[in-house]
Design a protein around this motif. Structure first.
Motif, PDB file in Angstrom:
ATOM      1  N   TYR A  36      45.841  39.127 106.356  1.00  0.00           N
ATOM      2  CA  TYR A  36      46.274  37.927 107.290  1.00  0.00           C
ATOM      3  C   TYR A  36      47.311  38.259 108.307  1.00  0.00           C
ATOM      4  O   TYR A  36      47.951  39.149 108.201  1.00  0.00           O
ATOM      5  N   ALA A  40      52.028  33.356 104.267  1.00  0.00           N
ATOM      6  CA  ALA A  40      51.564  32.181 103.426  1.00  0.00           C
ATOM      7  C   ALA A  40      52.411  31.057 103.605  1.00  0.00           C
ATOM      8  O   ALA A  40      53.774  31.239 103.537  1.00  0.00           O
ATOM      9  N   THR A  44      48.736  28.532  97.900  1.00  0.00           N
ATOM     10  CA  THR A  44      47.288  28.871  97.870  1.00  0.00           C
ATOM     11  C   THR A  44      46.895  29.574  99.055  1.00  0.00           C
ATOM     12  O   THR A  44      45.761  29.983  99.263  1.00  0.00           O
ATOM     13  N   ASP A  45      47.971  30.170  99.948  1.00  0.00           N
ATOM     14  CA  ASP A  45      47.489  30.978 100.879  1.00  0.00           C
ATOM     15  C   ASP A  45      48.157  32.361 100.331  1.00  0.00           C
ATOM     16  O   ASP A  45      47.754  33.434 100.952  1.00  0.00           O
ATOM     17  N   ASP A 322      41.332  34.784 106.782  1.00  0.00           N
ATOM     18  CA  ASP A 322      41.066  33.339 106.904  1.00  0.00           C
ATOM     19  C   ASP A 322      40.598  33.088 108.194  1.00  0.00           C
ATOM     20  O   ASP A 322      39.680  31.882 108.126  1.00  0.00           O
ATOM     21  N   PRO A 654      42.123  29.891 101.657  1.00  0.00           N
ATOM     22  CA  PRO A 654      42.423  30.932 102.530  1.00  0.00           C
ATOM     23  C   PRO A 654      42.685  32.341 101.645  1.00  0.00           C
ATOM     24  O   PRO A 654      42.267  33.280 102.237  1.00  0.00           O
ATOM     25  N   ASN A 655      43.174  32.143 100.570  1.00  0.00           N
ATOM     26  CA  ASN A 655      43.154  33.522  99.857  1.00  0.00           C
ATOM     27  C   ASN A 655      41.931  33.769  99.051  1.00  0.00           C
ATOM     28  O   ASN A 655      42.128  34.870  98.162  1.00  0.00           O
TER      29      ASN A 655
END
Ligand code: FUC
Length: 776
Positions: A36, A40, A44-45, A322, A654-655
């Protein structure tokens, strides 16, 4: 951000040196890396690491890093028996009301049969490491990645011409979370460290110039916990003030985190977390970083590298994870087959990280949870979710990761023994649709909790482990759980006055309709349990008489039935509705993960497909995920692929964590198993005469059109085989079968078939027509 610099850290340094000569391209990005170009924002990222017991979410913030961590025995509550005293006195009346079709069974069940208390306890967050990196306010080129092959999370950035790197991993051999901070110029590592916890009854203090200690208790009489964080800096100054460690101008620094609770087992929480934590810390802090890293890599790679998967690569594989996911949301997975392979390997990574021998099984969130009140308490839901977590274990060559599940079954045989006796007056053990750290086994929440076949489903995993490994020592260890699980049903099943069949009552077809008796899934699960118990007794040369008695009971179970629409019935009565697209697919257990419905019975196979078609596309992540192996077994790779596409488009964070509504990990695992099932199946046997069976290994039984070219290595087949495959234009080109046990097998694929008599330890190489190219 400059695209050229949007590369995983392993390439960042090279790109900085070589400048414009290096371009981001698909070939440069390792196939097993999530990365990424920004920190984050939300939990949840963040990116997960774990050693099966300790887990952490790495946010990758600059200059402020948060590392939220968990330990898998930190739960609310204390040892407790949830059994509902006196429930057995109402059993006969509830059953009679159900048989008579009279109202009142639900109310009576709700009032007399649910657990005490009616809800189970919640998995807890442990604490957070909070780092502030001094002088990094104006960082550029920030990126973070999770390298699945090394199980290392990395963060890199540049500030005033200096490149900084942070690495984090959760070491299983050293039982610690390890972080290392470096820079490409000396004297540049400066930061402050704090350690805290969302638990109000907790405190942090420095116990040495380089060590912080967090202590606390979840609730009165509940679990106590302790964590220690120790910094070892090279150069510079390390100082401690109250509960903050400050490092100034070091060349590099290592940060070690250990954590423990007072949990000994589900009946005993008298351990002292302090000495546990200190012992782990003493051991790891004496070792050189390089040795700790080398052991971690060897340990992780021993599991992770057993399987490789290549489904082809496009330019999209060069984008940040992402961004890849956004492109899938817009235009589907077709343009990025490598993302499906990454998702598959991520499932394997998550199982290694959340389920290692000696720890707790992967729960609804694996072992990653920041909430004091997580969704569904982040427990083990047994009417699909917990089992789904373990679907990939055998086929994706991670058999060892099942250890915690099997230990939990041992516990449930104890707690469930009390529930069997008190609530049903039966021998053996029973567990309903959920359990927690205290191994609750009584029905919880509401009447849909009265589903008595959780134990039968769990035992299916014991049997599968045996089928894949042929390990008789393991079977001897599993049988003492399987036998009483069967005994429970021998005592408990009741005769349906209408049909004479022996049925479960009261029960539920998971989370649909209302209280009932003899739903199809129950019959399938009990049949599978009894069949495997009988077979196990035979293999172990024990319990001949018992096995015969069990067979007589099994033969009175309701068979799978075909209803008026040609569908596999969900209930004893033919009441299914064609527009029922419920997320649960319970009666299809026998198609997957069960193996009772196969093309060998064409009518039943067709009926199962009618039901599967009715159910349509998934809704929750796990319901998308279950449809993948089901359609793989039904032989339709493209419909299975559509479910994988739906999962990534609609239910993936996204993760790459799966979404049920909130994050729930089962979909990650279910889809991983499903992808394997598209490429290899081994649930069928061909019977040669009454005594001998040959295992059928099906190659590319349901290859989606979207993956015309690819290869996979190291998948496992029942009977003790490891399989490598390569294919092109949708057709097999090369097959390698490694036989571990020397069993024969019937290999099918590309419209060809070959029977191999194998020797243990040898491998057999076949071409696309399945002709032998030799063995080694
Ligand atoms: C079952 C499912 C829900 C959820 C919960 C944890 O009740 O029906 O969707 O997954 O378990």
């Amino acid at each position: 951000m400059n695209k050229r610099l949007c590369l995983p850290a392993v390439f960042a340094a090279a790109s900085l040196i070589l400048g414009a000569a290096i371009q981001a391209n698909a070939a440069a990005i390792p196939a097993t890396t999530l990365w990424y170009a920004k920190p984050a924002e939300k939990w949840t990222d963040a990116l997960p690491i774990g050693n099966g017991r300790l887990g952490a979410m790495i946010f990758g913030g600059i200059p402020d890093e948060r590392i939220q961590f968990n330990e898998d025995t930190l739960w609310k509550g204390r040892p407790h028996d949830y059994v509902r005293a006196g429930a057995d006195k109402h059993l006969a009346e509830i059953r009679q009301l159900l048989f008579d079709g009279k109202p009142g069974a639900e109310t009576l069940t709700r009032e007399t049969f649910l657990s005490d208390p009616v809800r189970q306890k919640a998995y807890q967050p442990f604490g957070d490491l909070r780092l502030h990196f001094t002088g990094q306010d104006n960082a550029t080129n920030c990126q973070r990645e999770l390298d699945l092959d090394s199980a290392i999370a990395r963060v890199t950035c540049r500030v005033d011409g200096v490149t900084y790197q942070r690495e984090a991993f959760a070491s299983h051999p050293d039982q610690a979370i390890v972080l290392r901070f470096t820079a490409d110029q000396p004297g540049h590592i400066s930061f402050t460290l704090k350690l805290d916890s969302p638990h109000t009854n907790s405190q942090t203090k420095a116990i040495a110039p380089d060590t912080l200690q967090l202590t606390g208790q979840v609730e009165a009489d509940g679990l106590r916990f302790e964590s220690q964080a120790r910094v070892a800096a090279v150069g510079g100054q390390t100082t401690t003030n109250d509960n903050v460690i400050t490092v100034k101008n070091a060349d590099s620094a290592t940060l070690l985190l250990t954590a423990a609770t007072s949990f000994k087992n589900f009946q005993d929480i008298s351990a002292d977390p302090g000495p546990r934590c200190s012992a782990d810390m003493a051991k790891v802090s004496q070792r050189k970083f390089d040795a700790v890293l080398a052991d971690h890599l060897a340990d992780h790679r021993n599991l992770f590298r057993r399987v490789t998967l290549d489904l082809g690569r496009t330019d999209r594989a060069g984008l940040a994870t992402d961004e890849r996911l956004s492109q899938v949301k817009n235009s589907g997975l077709d343009g990025d087959p490598a993302l499906a392979a990454l998702y598959f390997q991520y499932g394997r990574y998550l199982l290694i990280a959340s389920s290692r021998p000696g720890g707790q099984p992967a729960n609804l969130q694996g072992l990653w949870n920041q909430e004091l009140n997580p969704p569904w308490e982040s427990k083990w839901t047994l009417n699909i979710n917990c089992e789904m977590n373990y679907w990939p274990a055998e086929v994706a060559n991670l058999g060892e990761c099942t250890g915690p599940l099997f230990d939990m079954i041992d516990d449930l045989a104890i707690s469930g023994g009390r529930t069997a006796k008190e609530q049903y007056g039966s021998r053996g053990w029973v567990v309903h649709h959920n359990t927690d750290l205290w191994r609750g086994s009584a029905p919880i929440n509401n009447i849909d909790g009265v589903w008595p076949t959780g134990g039968a489903w769990l035992c299916y995993h014991l049997w599968e482990h045996y089928l894949f490994t042929g390990d008789k020592k393991f079977l001897a260890r599993a049988y003492p759980d399987m036998k009483p699980a069967s005994q429970f049903f021998m005592d408990y099943l009741v005769k349906d006055p209408k049909t004479g069949w022996l049925v479960t009552s009261p029960s539920f077809s998971p989370e649909q309709g209302t209280l009932c008796y003899g739903p199809t899934m129950d019959n399938q699960l009990i049949r599978a349990l009894m069949n495997s118990t009988i077979e196990a007794a035979g293999i172990l040369g024990t319990d001949k008489k018992f096995a015969a008695e069990l067979a007589a009971v099994r033969d009175k179970l309701p068979p799978n039935q075909i209803g008026k629409h040609g569908q596999l019935q969900e209930w004893l009565d033919d009441v299914d509705k064609p527009d029922n697209n419920h997320r649960h697919l319970s009666p299809l257990f026998a198609l997957y993960p069960g193996a009772d419905i196969t093309p060998a019975d064409p009518k039943m196979f067709a009926a199962a497909k009618v039901l599967l078609k009715w159910r349509g596309d998934g809704s929750t992540g796990w319901s998308f995920a279950w449809r993948i192996p089901l359609w793989a077994r039904a032989g339709d790779g493209d419909f299975a692929y559509r479910q994988l596409n739906g999962l990534l488009q609609k239910r993936t964070l996204p993760n790459l964590f799966d979404l049920c509504g909130p994050f729930q990990i089962d979909g990650n695992f279910g889809a991983t198993a499903g992808i394997a099932e598209l490429l290899l199946q081994s649930q069928q046997v061909e019977t040669r005469n009454s005594k001998s069976e040959v295992r059928i290994i099906e190659l590319l039984p349901a290859l989606p059109k979207a993956w015309p070219t690819g290869s996979v290595t190291g998948l496992c087949a029942r009977g003790g085989f490891e399989v490598d495959l390569a294919w092109d234009k949708g057709a097999l080109t090369r097959v390698v079968i490694r036989s571990k046990l020397g069993n024969p097998c019937l290999v099918r694929g590309n419209g060809h078939e070959i029977e191999l008599k194998t020797e243990p330890g040898r491998q057999y190489v076949l071409n696309g027509e399945l002709q032998t190219e030799g063995h080694h």
